[in-house]
Design a protein around this motif. Sequence first.
Motif, PDB file in Angstrom:
ATOM      1  N   ASP A 142       0.852  -1.180   0.000  1.00 42.38           N
ATOM      2  CA  ASP A 142       0.000   0.000   0.000  1.00 42.38           C
ATOM      3  C   ASP A 142       0.897   1.243   0.000  1.00 42.38           C
ATOM      4  O   ASP A 142       1.199   1.802   1.056  1.00 42.38           O
ATOM      5  CB  ASP A 142      -0.906  -0.029   1.227  1.00 42.38           C
ATOM      6  CG  ASP A 142      -1.952   1.050   1.163  1.00 42.38           C
ATOM      7  OD1 ASP A 142      -2.707   1.197   2.137  1.00 42.38           O
ATOM      8  OD2 ASP A 142      -2.009   1.764   0.137  1.00 42.38           O
ATOM      9  N   HIS A 144       0.149   3.958  -1.807  1.00 41.12           N
ATOM     10  CA  HIS A 144      -0.633   5.180  -2.037  1.00 41.12           C
ATOM     11  C   HIS A 144      -0.901   5.917  -0.739  1.00 41.12           C
ATOM     12  O   HIS A 144      -0.816   7.142  -0.677  1.00 41.12           O
ATOM     13  CB  HIS A 144      -1.944   4.832  -2.729  1.00 41.12           C
ATOM     14  CG  HIS A 144      -1.712   4.187  -4.056  1.00 41.12           C
ATOM     15  ND1 HIS A 144      -1.139   4.852  -5.111  1.00 41.12           N
ATOM     16  CD2 HIS A 144      -1.945   2.921  -4.508  1.00 41.12           C
ATOM     17  CE1 HIS A 144      -1.059   4.050  -6.152  1.00 41.12           C
ATOM     18  NE2 HIS A 144      -1.544   2.869  -5.806  1.00 41.12           N
ATOM     19  N   THR A 145      -1.227   5.155   0.241  1.00 38.35           N
ATOM     20  CA  THR A 145      -1.483   5.802   1.528  1.00 38.35           C
ATOM     21  C   THR A 145      -0.176   6.096   2.251  1.00 38.35           C
ATOM     22  O   THR A 145      -0.191   6.735   3.300  1.00 38.35           O
ATOM     23  CB  THR A 145      -2.330   4.887   2.428  1.00 38.35           C
ATOM     24  OG1 THR A 145      -1.630   3.644   2.583  1.00 38.35           O
ATOM     25  CG2 THR A 145      -3.672   4.623   1.809  1.00 38.35           C
ATOM     26  N   GLY A 146       0.870   5.594   1.699  1.00 40.90           N
ATOM     27  CA  GLY A 146       2.136   5.846   2.341  1.00 40.90           C
ATOM     28  C   GLY A 146       2.465   4.870   3.443  1.00 40.90           C
ATOM     29  O   GLY A 146       3.412   5.093   4.202  1.00 40.90           O
ATOM     30  N   TRP A 147       1.671   3.814   3.491  1.00 40.93           N
ATOM     31  CA  TRP A 147       1.937   2.861   4.546  1.00 40.93           C
ATOM     32  C   TRP A 147       3.280   2.193   4.347  1.00 40.93           C
ATOM     33  O   TRP A 147       3.995   1.886   5.312  1.00 40.93           O
ATOM     34  CB  TRP A 147       0.809   1.826   4.563  1.00 40.93           C
ATOM     35  CG  TRP A 147       1.000   0.756   5.592  1.00 40.93           C
ATOM     36  CD1 TRP A 147       1.120  -0.564   5.371  1.00 40.93           C
ATOM     37  CD2 TRP A 147       1.051   0.934   7.009  1.00 40.93           C
ATOM     38  NE1 TRP A 147       1.239  -1.251   6.538  1.00 40.93           N
ATOM     39  CE2 TRP A 147       1.206  -0.332   7.572  1.00 40.93           C
ATOM     40  CE3 TRP A 147       0.969   2.037   7.862  1.00 40.93           C
ATOM     41  CZ2 TRP A 147       1.304  -0.562   8.939  1.00 40.93           C
ATOM     42  CZ3 TRP A 147       1.077   1.814   9.234  1.00 40.93           C
ATOM     43  CH2 TRP A 147       1.248   0.541   9.762  1.00 40.93           C
ATOM     44  N   MET A 148       3.620   1.979   3.076  1.00 36.85           N
ATOM     45  CA  MET A 148       4.927   1.431   2.758  1.00 36.85           C
ATOM     46  C   MET A 148       5.610   2.353   1.748  1.00 36.85           C
ATOM     47  O   MET A 148       5.018   2.712   0.726  1.00 36.85           O
ATOM     48  CB  MET A 148       4.818   0.032   2.150  1.00 36.85           C
ATOM     49  CG  MET A 148       4.437  -1.049   3.147  1.00 36.85           C
ATOM     50  SD  MET A 148       4.249  -2.637   2.353  1.00 36.85           S
ATOM     51  CE  MET A 148       5.928  -3.013   1.959  1.00 36.85           C
ATOM     52  N   SER A 149       6.808   2.699   2.039  1.00 33.83           N
ATOM     53  CA  SER A 149       7.592   3.469   1.068  1.00 33.83           C
ATOM     54  C   SER A 149       8.710   2.551   0.572  1.00 33.83           C
ATOM     55  O   SER A 149       9.523   2.071   1.357  1.00 33.83           O
ATOM     56  CB  SER A 149       8.186   4.720   1.721  1.00 33.83           C
ATOM     57  OG  SER A 149       8.815   4.402   2.948  1.00 33.83           O
TER      58      SER A 149
ATOM     59  N   ASN B 210       5.064   6.852   9.586  1.00 34.08           N
ATOM     60  CA  ASN B 210       3.852   6.250   9.044  1.00 34.08           C
ATOM     61  C   ASN B 210       2.603   7.009   9.477  1.00 34.08           C
ATOM     62  O   ASN B 210       1.655   7.162   8.710  1.00 34.08           O
ATOM     63  CB  ASN B 210       3.771   4.783   9.491  1.00 34.08           C
ATOM     64  CG  ASN B 210       4.710   3.905   8.672  1.00 34.08           C
ATOM     65  OD1 ASN B 210       5.324   4.372   7.725  1.00 34.08           O
ATOM     66  ND2 ASN B 210       4.809   2.656   9.022  1.00 34.08           N
ATOM     67  N   LYS B 213       2.126  10.009   7.357  1.00 34.19           N
ATOM     68  CA  LYS B 213       1.640   9.694   6.010  1.00 34.19           C
ATOM     69  C   LYS B 213       0.151   9.400   6.028  1.00 34.19           C
ATOM     70  O   LYS B 213      -0.630   9.838   5.165  1.00 34.19           O
ATOM     71  CB  LYS B 213       2.406   8.505   5.446  1.00 34.19           C
ATOM     72  CG  LYS B 213       3.819   8.808   5.009  1.00 34.19           C
ATOM     73  CD  LYS B 213       4.487   7.568   4.441  1.00 34.19           C
ATOM     74  CE  LYS B 213       5.922   7.834   4.087  1.00 34.19           C
ATOM     75  NZ  LYS B 213       6.597   6.605   3.618  1.00 34.19           N
ATOM     76  N   CYS B 217      -2.817  11.540   4.220  1.00 38.87           N
ATOM     77  CA  CYS B 217      -3.770  10.947   3.292  1.00 38.87           C
ATOM     78  C   CYS B 217      -5.203  11.244   3.739  1.00 38.87           C
ATOM     79  O   CYS B 217      -6.109  11.358   2.917  1.00 38.87           O
ATOM     80  CB  CYS B 217      -3.528   9.447   3.208  1.00 38.87           C
ATOM     81  SG  CYS B 217      -4.163   8.680   1.725  1.00 38.87           S
ATOM     82  N   GLY B 224      -6.077   7.336  -4.315  1.00 42.83           N
ATOM     83  CA  GLY B 224      -5.598   6.147  -3.641  1.00 42.83           C
ATOM     84  C   GLY B 224      -5.745   6.197  -2.146  1.00 42.83           C
ATOM     85  O   GLY B 224      -5.561   5.192  -1.480  1.00 42.83           O
ATOM     86  N   CYS B 225      -5.985   7.358  -1.588  1.00 43.41           N
ATOM     87  CA  CYS B 225      -6.106   7.397  -0.136  1.00 43.41           C
ATOM     88  C   CYS B 225      -7.469   6.862   0.311  1.00 43.41           C
ATOM     89  O   CYS B 225      -8.486   7.129  -0.317  1.00 43.41           O
ATOM     90  CB  CYS B 225      -5.962   8.858   0.351  1.00 43.41           C
ATOM     91  SG  CYS B 225      -4.246   9.356   0.419  1.00 43.41           S
TER      92      CYS B 225
END
Lengths: 582, 225
Positions: A142, A144-149, B210, B213, B217, B224-225
């Motif tokens: 994921d 898009h949400t920035g959960w994983m970069s 995290n 981020k 979002c 995508g959010c």
Amino acid sequence: MDKTRDTPVLPHFTGCRSREQETFRCWWSAGTFSNLSEPGALVVFFQMKNTPLSDWQECPEYTATVENECYFSKTFTHIWTSYCVQLRATAQNITYDEFCFTVENIVHPDPPVGLNWTLLNVSRSGLNFDILVRWAPPPSADVHTGWMSLKYEVQYRQRNASHWDKLDLESGTQQSIYGLQTDKEYEVRIHCKMSAFHNFGEFSDSIFVHVAPIPSKESVFPTMVLLVSGVVGLLILLMLVIFSQQQRLMVILLPPVPAPKIKGIDPELLKKGKMDQLNSLLSSQHMYNQDTYREDPWVEFIQLDLDDAGEKSGSSDTQRLLGFTRPGPKGDDDSGRASCYDPDLLPDAEGLLAAHCEMEEHHPLVSESGPSTPSPEATDAPFLPFRTQPVGQSWINMDFYAQVSDVTPAGGVVLSPGQQSETPGMNPDEKKKKGEDAGDEEVEKEKKLQLLVVGSDGGYSPEVVARQVESSAPYSPAPENAYHALPPEPGEEPQTWSVGYLVPDGEAQAPYFLPEAPPASVLPPVSDYTVVQEVDGQHSLLLNPSAPQSPACPPNPTKHLPSMPAVPMGYLTPELLENLSP
Amino acid sequence: MSRNQKQAVLFVALLCLDLRTHVGSAPICPHGHTGCHILSLADLFDRVIQHSARLHGLSSDLHSEFEHFFLPSKNHIGRVYRKCHTSSILTPNGKENAQKLAREELTEVILKLLTAWRDPLSQLHQSMAHQQDFNSFSSNKALELSDMVHELRKGVEKVTEKMQLLGMISNSVNGLSSSEALLPASESGEAMSDYELVYCFRRDSDKVQNYLKILKCRIVPEHGC
């Protein structure tokens, strides 16, 4: 955890992994304990290390499709939480293995998807090309949400190579590969990891890149032709220039070594017979009678004296010898010419003389020679050969030959007009001595013949001359006579020469003649002649000490009159030597 | 006052003024006014997130150096369970949990975490500098971490103010400067070792990154959010 030994391997965990940081799985192996490989024989317990220490729980879900896998769903997955899993035997309550971790540290992302490439450009030569590789992040992650970069790493290699080339980590979803070769097939793959972590995921499927070499067209061929033709044209031009300007180029590149320059005289003029300049120069010095200067100067010299004996003026030979020459008729050739060594000469004149003397190859170099042992006493009026300097500093002009007719007690040299004893100006002594045996003919001839044996410096080997003299002697043999200069004693420096022969005019062919050569009886070398030993630096003539008086130019006291220094080696044959020796 | 003191005061005053204009506080540039350059919330978030990512990367490097230095045993049991001093702060431990959390609470958690690490990091730096085991590079990293945490906290505070200004979150997020000082101490009351501090901070910096981020979002809607 991985214990590979021949000994029994305990059941153990083979690994735990998370793909998207939301769930994770653990796998184990029964080891060599085959009896525990049955499903259900081994169980997994886990514990979360939270503040309130939780109890050990069994695996929430054993994956049905995969053997020995425990799956932790989202519910049971707590990030930033420490986990410990244990592998236990169901029956015996034995813990075979334990493994602790935190979830974020076991994340191995899935491979990116959608890997493709596009051609950026091809090099001019058509040998290299660049491509742009694109991909999409793994769908499970994921981002898009920035959960994983994620960070991606692209690798490529040639089709059959074993080593993969790695590009730098890329945060975006595209990267360029530069410097690939056409006509070679490349394999490209990609994998990714979480930023600030170290666990790479699986590789994606490889894609193959191949670009056919583009045949170089248009401008290449004409360019080459143009270049080649230009170079050829330049070369031709250069050759033309070189050949047309050959002479000048030779002068520029290989400058001629300047001939020794004599002050005041241009040797070129002398060579070519341009007398004007020389005449003017020499006449100004009162040294030179231009009339007498001809092609065969030394021939001239001889002849004139005979005819002009009567024209002798009052000036003594000595004076003439010492340089008080005056431009006179031809007859003065031989007489009174200043010797090259005359110090009275002006410095310039010296140079002139030197030049003049020097340029005559046949010049009547008179080298000094040690008077032969036998005839030291013989020389009354010694013929005075002039020493030749190798350097030619003090050459005597052909005109300057003078016969020393007498030597004054004071050491001065009395010169006769350079003739043999037969000449009117000759010393009566000479006459005496010479005339004894020589026939009239001989005398006559002798008059005309005066050979100058050029010294070694002059280029004639004494031996040659000697032989010549011998062989060509129309006269009496006595070659020894010719050599007043006399047999050289070994050891004497042969440098300088002895005996000059004055060749009569018209007889240039045989430059060497026996001089008066009366037979051995006329032993003592013509009394008219004294051998000049050498001329030293002070321009004094060093004569045979045995001569009546040590002859020398009055102004220049002789340095030494060694006792009859021997004639330089080679000038006389042994016979001569014997003959000469009294 | 002497001339130097006057100059210093003036200088500071100017600086303060500048800071205020850069923040783009509401009284000067109300929302929607043209001709006034306002940093959008999205830009602010991006800056803060970049900052937090850098912070996390730095802490991870420092942790790797510690691990390399201390040569930890392969079995992670010994070092896995660390009672960090920030364990008392309730933090969402998953994506869904974080997404379910209210924005204000999420923001508050972030600020709490950042505040809790200000002092321990300076302690860490001093401790590392005195020891001769670490090279100057590591101790400089600790110092840099301390500064970065401080700046990140200020940034997050700015973002919070912006959000409150824009009405996206309520004003219930109180000033955290007065929050209780969490002393880094293990359960047993002993001071945490340097390695423990680094380990804990690495984990917490990952959390902060995290959370930010996820917060962005939710605050600034993107695809995508």
